[in-house]
Every structure is written in structure tokens, then in C-alpha cells.
Enzyme design. Structure first.
Site, short mmCIF file in Angstrom:
data_model
loop_
_atom_site.label_atom_id
_atom_site.label_comp_id
_atom_site.label_asym_id
_atom_site.label_seq_id
_atom_site.Cartn_x
_atom_site.Cartn_y
_atom_site.Cartn_z
N HIS A 104 0.95 -1.18 0.05
CA HIS A 104 -0.06 -0.01 0.04
C HIS A 104 0.82 1.44 0.00
O HIS A 104 1.94 1.17 0.64
CB HIS A 104 -1.15 0.04 1.25
CG HIS A 104 -0.25 -0.02 2.46
ND1 HIS A 104 0.00 -1.30 2.95
CD2 HIS A 104 0.16 0.65 3.52
CE1 HIS A 104 0.52 -1.39 4.15
NE2 HIS A 104 0.78 -0.05 4.55
N HIS A 106 0.99 5.27 1.37
CA HIS A 106 -0.02 6.06 2.17
C HIS A 106 0.21 7.47 1.10
O HIS A 106 1.17 7.82 0.52
CB HIS A 106 0.79 6.38 3.38
CG HIS A 106 0.96 5.30 4.23
ND1 HIS A 106 0.09 5.17 5.54
CD2 HIS A 106 1.77 4.13 4.27
CE1 HIS A 106 0.45 4.03 6.03
NE2 HIS A 106 1.29 3.28 5.26
P1 AMP Z 1 1.75 0.11 7.45
O1 AMP Z 1 2.66 0.67 8.50
O2 AMP Z 1 2.62 0.98 6.26
O3 AMP Z 1 1.50 -1.05 7.30
O4 AMP Z 1 0.45 1.02 7.61
C1 AMP Z 1 -0.88 0.50 7.63
C2 AMP Z 1 -1.96 1.36 7.78
O5 AMP Z 1 -3.13 0.77 7.69
C3 AMP Z 1 -1.80 2.22 9.18
O6 AMP Z 1 -1.73 3.64 8.93
C4 AMP Z 1 -3.13 1.84 9.76
O7 AMP Z 1 -3.84 3.07 10.55
C5 AMP Z 1 -4.30 1.39 8.49
N1 AMP Z 1 -5.26 0.45 8.91
C6 AMP Z 1 -4.99 -0.73 9.33
N2 AMP Z 1 -6.30 -1.39 9.51
C7 AMP Z 1 -7.29 -0.30 8.61
C8 AMP Z 1 -8.58 -0.45 8.30
N3 AMP Z 1 -9.36 -1.37 8.34
N4 AMP Z 1 -8.91 0.41 7.47
C9 AMP Z 1 -8.15 1.59 7.05
N5 AMP Z 1 -6.81 1.79 7.59
C10 AMP Z 1 -6.40 0.62 8.15
#
Ligand code: AMP
Length: 119
Positions: A104, A106
Site C-alpha cells: 500500500h 500512504h
Molecule cells: P503500514 O505500517 O505501512 O503497514 O500502515 C498500515 C496502515 O493501515 C496504518 O496507517 C493503519 O492505520 C491502517 N489501517 C489498518 N487497518 C485499517 C483499516 N481497517 N482501514 C483503514 N486503514 C487501516
């Protein structure tokens, strides 16, 4: 590592978990982060089972790679953040503290985002 099909973004992609969607096309889905770190914090994920940038860049077909990155730019334009600016970021692996094992990007925007990395 093997892609875990039970990860939260896989569930969002297959419709078994909800998300606050902002964009979708054949290659990508974008939705608001559940724990926003900026006034705008959107996640863009490819429609395919790739756990991180390493997996995606190595194993995804070229049309998905092109379509996905094109979608990231389109999401930013539709969010109206291109003029003031935005930051895109992808965590890969343990040192980057990647939490969700589905690739993903951001998108952060809506204020001055300061330095890239805390010192
Ligand atoms: P990463 O550390 O790059 O894997 O970031 C994962 C991101 O996913 C974090 O910013 C979380 O807040 C976000 N996240 C986790 N679960 C969900 C969800 N169900 N819907 C939207 N964002 C999420």
C-alpha cells in the site's frame, strides 16, 4: 514470505470488511486510513496479492504496476492535494514497521508535513 490472504486489506478488497472508499478502478482501491496521521491520509492498494513493494515490483504484471501508479496520481488529483503538495510513502518490512502485509501507498496532505524522517 507468502502472501497472507487473511490480512485486513485483502478482506477490504474482497468485500468482507468495510472501508471508507475514495477511489476504485481495475487496478487499485483507495480508502481513508482508519488512524489518520495528517488531515488527509489515504491508502492506495493494488488489486492483487502482493505483500509489499518488493513483492509487487518483482512479481506483479507490468499492466498492474502501471495501472496502480497511475491510480495513485489520479487519487491525489481527485483529493485536490496536488497544488499544495502531498507525501507518498510505502513501508516495506520490519525496519520500516510495515503493519499490514498487503502493498500500500500512504498519501499524506492537508498541512506542512515537515521533515521526511524524525531524527
Ligand atoms: P503500514 O505500517 O505501512 O503497514 O500502515 C498500515 C496502515 O493501515 C496504518 O496507517 C493503519 O492505520 C491502517 N489501517 C489498518 N487497518 C485499517 C483499516 N481497517 N482501514 C483503514 N486503514 C487501516
Amino acid at each position: 514470505m507468502t502472501y497472507n490472504p487473511d490480512n485486513v486489506f485483502a478482506k477490504i478488497l474482497n468485500g468482507s470488511m468495510p472501508c471508507n472508499k475514495v477511489y476504485e478502478d481495475d487496478y487499485a482501491l483507495a480508502f481513508h486510513d482508519i488512524n489518520p496521521q495528517a488531515p488527509v491520509h489515504v491508502l492506495v492498494i493494488p488489486k492483487g496479492p502482493y505483500e509489499s513493494m518488493d513483492d509487487f515490483s518483482k512479481n506483479a504484471p507490468v499492466d498492474l504496476i502501471c495501472g496502480f501508479f497511475s491510480a495513485v496520481g489520479q487519487v491525489a488529483r481527485e483529493l485536490g492535494i496536488t497544488e499544495d503538495g502531498y507525501r507518498m510513502l510505502a513501508n516495506h518490512g520490519a525496519d520500516a514497521n510495515q503493519e499490514v502485509p498487503h502493498f500500500h501507498i500512504h498519501l499524506f496532505a492537508g498541512r506542512n508535513l515537515g521533515m521526511l524522517l524524525p531524527r
